[in-house]
Design a protein around this motif. Sequence first.
Motif, PDB file in Angstrom:
ATOM      1  N   ALA A   1       0.838  -1.195   0.002  1.00 53.36           N
ATOM      2  CA  ALA A   1       0.160   0.155  -0.087  1.00 53.36           C
ATOM      3  C   ALA A   1       0.829   1.138   0.011  1.00 53.36           C
ATOM      4  O   ALA A   1       0.356   2.265  -0.017  1.00 53.36           O
ATOM      5  N   GLY A   2       2.322   1.164   0.212  1.00 46.77           N
ATOM      6  CA  GLY A   2       3.179   2.147  -0.041  1.00 46.77           C
ATOM      7  C   GLY A   2       3.450   3.097   1.197  1.00 46.77           C
ATOM      8  O   GLY A   2       4.016   4.222   1.275  1.00 46.77           O
ATOM      9  N   VAL A   3       3.366   2.258   2.227  1.00 51.33           N
ATOM     10  CA  VAL A   3       3.648   2.937   3.668  1.00 51.33           C
ATOM     11  C   VAL A   3       5.082   2.925   3.650  1.00 51.33           C
ATOM     12  O   VAL A   3       5.725   2.035   3.373  1.00 51.33           O
ATOM     13  N   ASP A   4       5.651   3.949   4.438  1.00 50.69           N
ATOM     14  CA  ASP A   4       6.991   4.032   4.228  1.00 50.69           C
ATOM     15  C   ASP A   4       7.817   3.135   5.192  1.00 50.69           C
ATOM     16  O   ASP A   4       8.930   2.600   5.004  1.00 50.69           O
ATOM     17  N   CYS A   5       7.175   3.070   6.449  1.00 53.21           N
ATOM     18  CA  CYS A   5       7.961   2.515   7.573  1.00 53.21           C
ATOM     19  C   CYS A   5       6.956   1.442   8.157  1.00 53.21           C
ATOM     20  O   CYS A   5       5.842   1.859   8.495  1.00 53.21           O
ATOM     21  N   ILE A   6       7.435  -0.011   8.340  1.00 50.42           N
ATOM     22  CA  ILE A   6       6.772  -0.915   9.130  1.00 50.42           C
ATOM     23  C   ILE A   6       7.158  -0.809  10.686  1.00 50.42           C
ATOM     24  O   ILE A   6       8.556  -0.910  10.812  1.00 50.42           O
ATOM     25  N   LEU A   7       6.554  -0.561  11.386  1.00 52.51           N
ATOM     26  CA  LEU A   7       6.769  -0.836  13.079  1.00 52.51           C
ATOM     27  C   LEU A   7       6.505  -2.273  13.542  1.00 52.51           C
ATOM     28  O   LEU A   7       5.265  -2.464  13.686  1.00 52.51           O
ATOM     29  N   VAL A   8       7.549  -2.929  14.043  1.00 53.09           N
ATOM     30  CA  VAL A   8       7.243  -4.273  14.687  1.00 53.09           C
ATOM     31  C   VAL A   8       7.184  -3.925  15.971  1.00 53.09           C
ATOM     32  O   VAL A   8       8.046  -4.008  16.874  1.00 53.09           O
ATOM     33  N   GLY A   9       5.812  -3.449  16.403  1.00 56.80           N
ATOM     34  CA  GLY A   9       5.790  -2.841  17.635  1.00 56.80           C
ATOM     35  C   GLY A   9       5.757  -3.745  18.781  1.00 56.80           C
ATOM     36  O   GLY A   9       5.206  -4.806  18.494  1.00 56.80           O
ATOM     37  N   ASP A  10       6.001  -3.578  20.085  1.00 59.21           N
ATOM     38  CA  ASP A  10       5.782  -4.608  21.166  1.00 59.21           C
ATOM     39  C   ASP A  10       4.442  -4.494  21.646  1.00 59.21           C
ATOM     40  O   ASP A  10       3.903  -5.117  22.650  1.00 59.21           O
ATOM     41  N   SER A  11       3.431  -3.496  20.859  1.00 56.57           N
ATOM     42  CA  SER A  11       2.381  -3.757  21.058  1.00 56.57           C
ATOM     43  C   SER A  11       1.577  -4.924  20.748  1.00 56.57           C
ATOM     44  O   SER A  11       0.457  -5.249  20.804  1.00 56.57           O
ATOM     45  N   LEU A  12       2.333  -5.722  20.130  1.00 55.62           N
ATOM     46  CA  LEU A  12       2.093  -7.099  19.755  1.00 55.62           C
ATOM     47  C   LEU A  12       1.745  -7.874  21.119  1.00 55.62           C
ATOM     48  O   LEU A  12       0.932  -9.021  21.078  1.00 55.62           O
ATOM     49  N   GLY A  13       2.274  -7.442  22.170  1.00 55.01           N
ATOM     50  CA  GLY A  13       2.077  -8.137  23.155  1.00 55.01           C
ATOM     51  C   GLY A  13       0.306  -8.015  23.689  1.00 55.01           C
ATOM     52  O   GLY A  13      -0.103  -9.033  24.271  1.00 55.01           O
ATOM     53  N   MET A  14      -0.200  -6.749  23.433  1.00 51.92           N
ATOM     54  CA  MET A  14      -1.470  -6.723  23.466  1.00 51.92           C
ATOM     55  C   MET A  14      -2.173  -7.417  22.175  1.00 51.92           C
ATOM     56  O   MET A  14      -3.275  -7.930  22.423  1.00 51.92           O
ATOM     57  N   ILE A  15      -1.915  -6.959  20.932  1.00 52.95           N
ATOM     58  CA  ILE A  15      -2.844  -7.303  20.172  1.00 52.95           C
ATOM     59  C   ILE A  15      -2.690  -8.833  19.483  1.00 52.95           C
ATOM     60  O   ILE A  15      -3.657  -9.176  19.186  1.00 52.95           O
ATOM     61  N   VAL A  16      -1.462  -9.176  19.769  1.00 56.42           N
ATOM     62  CA  VAL A  16      -1.586 -10.743  18.946  1.00 56.42           C
ATOM     63  C   VAL A  16      -1.417 -11.746  20.223  1.00 56.42           C
ATOM     64  O   VAL A  16      -1.918 -12.456  20.435  1.00 56.42           O
ATOM     65  N   GLN A  17      -0.706 -11.201  21.535  1.00 54.29           N
ATOM     66  CA  GLN A  17      -0.527 -12.354  22.670  1.00 54.29           C
ATOM     67  C   GLN A  17      -1.892 -12.147  23.651  1.00 54.29           C
ATOM     68  O   GLN A  17      -1.866 -13.026  24.581  1.00 54.29           O
ATOM     69  N   GLY A  18      -2.583 -11.030  23.517  1.00 58.33           N
ATOM     70  CA  GLY A  18      -3.668 -10.656  24.518  1.00 58.33           C
ATOM     71  C   GLY A  18      -3.097 -10.441  25.911  1.00 58.33           C
ATOM     72  O   GLY A  18      -3.967 -10.632  26.908  1.00 58.33           O
ATOM     73  N   HIS A  19      -2.116  -9.738  26.049  1.00 55.79           N
ATOM     74  CA  HIS A  19      -1.571  -9.082  27.536  1.00 55.79           C
ATOM     75  C   HIS A  19      -2.282  -7.968  27.532  1.00 55.79           C
ATOM     76  O   HIS A  19      -2.738  -7.470  26.713  1.00 55.79           O
ATOM     77  N   GLY A  20      -2.407  -7.511  28.699  1.00 58.48           N
ATOM     78  CA  GLY A  20      -2.756  -6.191  29.255  1.00 58.48           C
ATOM     79  C   GLY A  20      -1.864  -4.995  29.034  1.00 58.48           C
ATOM     80  O   GLY A  20      -2.395  -3.767  29.068  1.00 58.48           O
ATOM     81  N   SER A  21      -0.556  -5.344  28.814  1.00 55.30           N
ATOM     82  CA  SER A  21       0.307  -4.213  28.584  1.00 55.30           C
ATOM     83  C   SER A  21       1.615  -4.905  27.413  1.00 55.30           C
ATOM     84  O   SER A  21       1.454  -6.046  27.101  1.00 55.30           O
ATOM     85  N   THR A  22       2.558  -3.894  27.251  1.00 56.62           N
ATOM     86  CA  THR A  22       3.480  -4.629  26.531  1.00 56.62           C
ATOM     87  C   THR A  22       4.665  -5.115  27.325  1.00 56.62           C
ATOM     88  O   THR A  22       5.640  -5.684  26.804  1.00 56.62           O
ATOM     89  N   ILE A  23       4.557  -5.099  28.767  1.00 56.82           N
ATOM     90  CA  ILE A  23       5.579  -5.548  29.506  1.00 56.82           C
ATOM     91  C   ILE A  23       6.198  -6.929  29.437  1.00 56.82           C
ATOM     92  O   ILE A  23       7.380  -7.330  29.430  1.00 56.82           O
ATOM     93  N   PRO A  24       5.028  -7.936  29.227  1.00 52.48           N
ATOM     94  CA  PRO A  24       5.581  -9.213  29.062  1.00 52.48           C
ATOM     95  C   PRO A  24       6.451  -9.652  27.701  1.00 52.48           C
ATOM     96  O   PRO A  24       6.784 -11.087  27.839  1.00 52.48           O
ATOM     97  N   VAL A  25       6.288  -8.774  27.013  1.00 48.94           N
ATOM     98  CA  VAL A  25       6.850  -9.201  25.574  1.00 48.94           C
ATOM     99  C   VAL A  25       8.376  -9.543  25.784  1.00 48.94           C
ATOM    100  O   VAL A  25       9.101  -8.693  26.297  1.00 48.94           O
ATOM    101  N   SER A  26       8.874 -10.359  25.143  1.00 47.50           N
ATOM    102  CA  SER A  26      10.348 -11.014  25.206  1.00 47.50           C
ATOM    103  C   SER A  26      11.088 -10.708  24.020  1.00 47.50           C
ATOM    104  O   SER A  26      10.702 -10.304  23.131  1.00 47.50           O
ATOM    105  N   LEU A  27      12.408 -10.503  24.199  1.00 49.41           N
ATOM    106  CA  LEU A  27      13.293 -10.441  23.075  1.00 49.41           C
ATOM    107  C   LEU A  27      13.145 -11.419  22.096  1.00 49.41           C
ATOM    108  O   LEU A  27      13.065 -11.118  20.870  1.00 49.41           O
ATOM    109  N   GLU A  28      12.895 -12.560  22.467  1.00 49.59           N
ATOM    110  CA  GLU A  28      12.698 -13.696  21.602  1.00 49.59           C
ATOM    111  C   GLU A  28      11.271 -13.659  20.621  1.00 49.59           C
ATOM    112  O   GLU A  28      11.147 -13.717  19.633  1.00 49.59           O
ATOM    113  N   ASP A  29      10.305 -12.946  21.457  1.00 46.05           N
ATOM    114  CA  ASP A  29       9.193 -12.592  20.730  1.00 46.05           C
ATOM    115  C   ASP A  29       9.378 -11.795  19.699  1.00 46.05           C
ATOM    116  O   ASP A  29       8.860 -11.868  18.559  1.00 46.05           O
ATOM    117  N   MET A  30      10.112 -10.749  19.938  1.00 46.23           N
ATOM    118  CA  MET A  30      10.316  -9.700  18.956  1.00 46.23           C
ATOM    119  C   MET A  30      11.206 -10.308  17.836  1.00 46.23           C
ATOM    120  O   MET A  30      11.033  -9.597  16.793  1.00 46.23           O
TER     121      MET A  30
END
Length: 274
Positions: free
Chosen positions: A44-73
């Motif tokens: 779609a032509g987006v300049d930058c993709i952010l692999v955000g640690d918001s994946l902790g909430m969006i993908v993993q279902g946590h209540g915050s980004t705090i549980p996300v590990s380096l391995e996850d990222m």
Amino acid sequence: MTAAVSAVRKPVTLHRLREMHAQGDKITMLTAYDATFARLVDEAGVDCILVGDSLGMIVQGHGSTIPVSLEDMVYHTRCVARGNRSAWIVGDLPFGSYQESREEALRACVALMQAGAHMVKLEGGGWTAETVHFLTERGVPVCAHLGLTPQSVHALGGYRIQGRDEAGAATLRKHATELAQAGAAMMVLELMPSAVAAQVQADNPGMMTIGIGAGSQTAGQVLVLHDMLNITRGKLPRFVRNFAAEGGSADDAIRRYVAAVKDGSFPDEAVHAY
Ligand code: KIV
């Protein structure tokens, strides 16, 4: 599954992003955590993709980004890199991967960059400037992140607007300038009054500030993809526009986002700003 047909654009580089900023061309960024969405966002032509640690909430279902590990990222950065062809990939350093020492931070950057990130993002001001200097001197492009820094949600007392009073705004501006001097090339400004974000940009004209809930005066904008497609359940924050509301496919919604950021119609100061 059909392969999407689209013209392949040239890879977005740091040099190209800096040129865009110098020319006043707004920078677009969206999150993605997997190959399929990375492909959609890139095509779609987006300049930058952010692999955000918001994946902790969006993908993993946590209540915050705090549980996300380096391995996850590392895992999600690899997935995104496989789906992406041209966008500039920014990978988040998760909580606990860069606080202890500069050397630990460098090791985490190596892991993310070997997984496919072109740049790493870390949260906070003050003490982080020394780490940013250490990393940039060693060839790691760094995106700083000020304002609402979700990894500090408990210390901040919740997801609140930052820099509302004079002292808070002055601290944000001081930290932004220190990070710019330390070598950060890009800076996410999250949840702060538009006027404060505009001051940070004016103080540091070469800095590519990327706003989220920070008004329209930043060099670019970022949103969480699932928010702008309105597939996260619950009330959307004020600063999010539902780009899926006008119908069509996810590709259409992402293209509308790109167009709206580029022509300055998103964010609308009267609707999406503080
Ligand atoms: O993790 C993330 O998605 C972010 C954005 C909210 C900027 O840091």
